[in-house]
Design a protein around this motif. Structure first.
Motif, short mmCIF file in Angstrom:
data_model
loop_
_atom_site.label_atom_id
_atom_site.label_comp_id
_atom_site.label_asym_id
_atom_site.label_seq_id
_atom_site.Cartn_x
_atom_site.Cartn_y
_atom_site.Cartn_z
N THR A 32 0.72 -1.17 -0.12
CA THR A 32 -0.18 -0.10 0.02
C THR A 32 0.96 1.21 -0.16
N GLN A 33 0.84 2.05 -1.27
CA GLN A 33 1.63 3.24 -1.24
C GLN A 33 0.82 4.14 -2.25
N ALA A 34 1.22 5.29 -2.76
CA ALA A 34 0.85 5.99 -3.36
C ALA A 34 0.94 5.73 -4.99
N GLN A 35 1.78 4.67 -5.25
CA GLN A 35 1.87 3.91 -6.51
C GLN A 35 0.35 3.78 -7.03
N LEU A 61 -2.46 6.52 3.54
CA LEU A 61 -1.97 6.28 4.80
C LEU A 61 -2.96 5.44 5.45
N GLU A 62 -4.32 6.04 5.46
CA GLU A 62 -5.29 5.52 5.99
C GLU A 62 -5.59 3.63 5.96
N ALA A 94 3.92 1.68 7.97
CA ALA A 94 5.18 1.95 7.69
C ALA A 94 5.60 3.14 6.73
N GLN A 95 4.38 3.61 6.22
CA GLN A 95 4.58 4.85 5.36
C GLN A 95 4.59 6.20 6.00
N THR A 96 5.10 7.08 5.44
CA THR A 96 5.27 8.57 6.15
C THR A 96 4.49 9.62 5.16
N GLU A 97 3.75 10.30 5.67
CA GLU A 97 2.93 11.67 5.16
C GLU A 97 3.80 12.24 4.08
#
Length: 331
Positions: free
Chosen positions: A35-38, A260-261, A267-270
């Protein structure tokens, strides 16, 4: 792009109103990575209700280092997968009948990032060096590139030593490799965050090198296209997903927060996700999801140009279709 997406949205809402008493159609999406902005567009489409408006109940399954989307869909674990075309075509040649039905990403984000202190200035300088390479299907563009350069990948003074790189940049930071694989939207910034400056690095962008291949396409199995009801669901899915991407790129901060939600690992940062969203939107550009067949053919040409060890051995037939996009545009 906005015009037909708006039309698709209106059609989808009409479908929802007409079938309010019925359960939404279920679809499972398998992502290529965690899960990430990709994958912001898909998470946004779910969060903002775009899938619901299209009368869809979409389950989004994150990927990981040991998850190969072609294997997942072949085993019945997903209806739709996000995959890079090299891996999809390699899987197709091996018997998994994947078909590209839409292509949100117009450009490749793949790069090879080197420490400048190594003295590497051109691809010819790779000879005798250690290069970090991702596997699990991600190695195909690299292997194709080396084949076209005539550089062996078995080591030696005239070849390169391939280090099986984890999905991080530790080999570069710890000087175990001269160069490592990075994406414009992710690992490159991990190198910068580790204390390097752009001037400390030499970057070889696959697009600039003329060896870029298509990434993050939407794929299904051939049998799905033969089922009219499934084809209808897929068209609604693509339309809602592209609405998600449009919204994500126009509202990048909010999109990053939605990602992020949905990150169960924490593990991810804003900061990283906001930055990634911006870089991803550069790769999407003004895409409406239509596959550029010329870019697909270039990908095929690159994969075939492997000398005695090509990624694929024959030009594929039926590996992509405009049938679903035509349905979307007709909504």
């Amino acid at each position: 792009m906005r015009k037909w997406i708006a039309l698709a949205a209106g059609t989808a809402m009409g479908l929802t109103a007409a079938s309010a008493a019925n359960a939404a159609d279920e679809l499972t999406l398998q992502l290529k990575w965690v899960t990430q902005a990709q994958f912001a567009g898909y998470y946004v489409a779910k969060d903002k209700g775009f899938y619901e408006e299209a009368d869809l109940d979409v389950t989004i399954n994150p990927g990981g280092p040991d998850i190969a989307p072609p294997q997942v869909i072949a085993g019945g674990g997903a209806d739709v997968v996000i995959e890079w075309m090299p891996a999809a075509l390699a899987a197709r040649e091996k018997g998994v009948p994947l078909v590209n039905i839409a292509q949100p990403f117009q450009r490749s984000g793949m790069m090879l990032t080197c420490r400048k202190e190594t003295g590497i200035e051109t691809p010819e300088d790779f000879r005798g060096r250690t290069l970090g390479v991702w596997f699990f299907g991600n190695e195909f563009p690299f292997l194709s590139w080396m084949s076209q350069l005539g550089i062996p990948t078995e080591g030696g003074d005239d070849g390169v030593e391939v280090l099986k790189q984890g999905f991080n940049v530790d080999p570069l930071i710890q000087e175990q490799a001269d160069c490592v694989s990075t994406m414009t939207y992710n690992e490159y910034w991990q190198v910068i965050d580790a204390g390097f400056t752009p001037d400390d690095l030499v970057v070889f962008n696959y697009t600039d090198q003329g060896v870029a291949t298509l990434e993050d396409g939407i794929y299904v199995l051939e049998e799905s296209l033969a089922d009219e009801a499934m084809a209808d669901k897929l068209a609604r899915f693509v339309a809602a997903s592209m609405r998600g991407w449009e919204y994500a790129c126009e509202n990048q901060q909010e999109a990053a927060e939605i990602v992020l939600e949905n990150d169960a690992t924490g593990a991810q940062t804003e900061e990283h996700q906001v930055r990634m969203t911006g870089e991803i939107c550069k790769l999407i550009g003004d895409s409406d999801g239509t596959l550029d067949t010329a870019a697909a053919e270039t990908t095929v040409d690159s994969l075939l140009a492997g000398g005695s060890d090509p990624v694929i051995t024959a030009r594929p037939e039926g590996a992509w279709t405009d049938a679903i996009m035509n349905k979307v545009k007709g909504m």
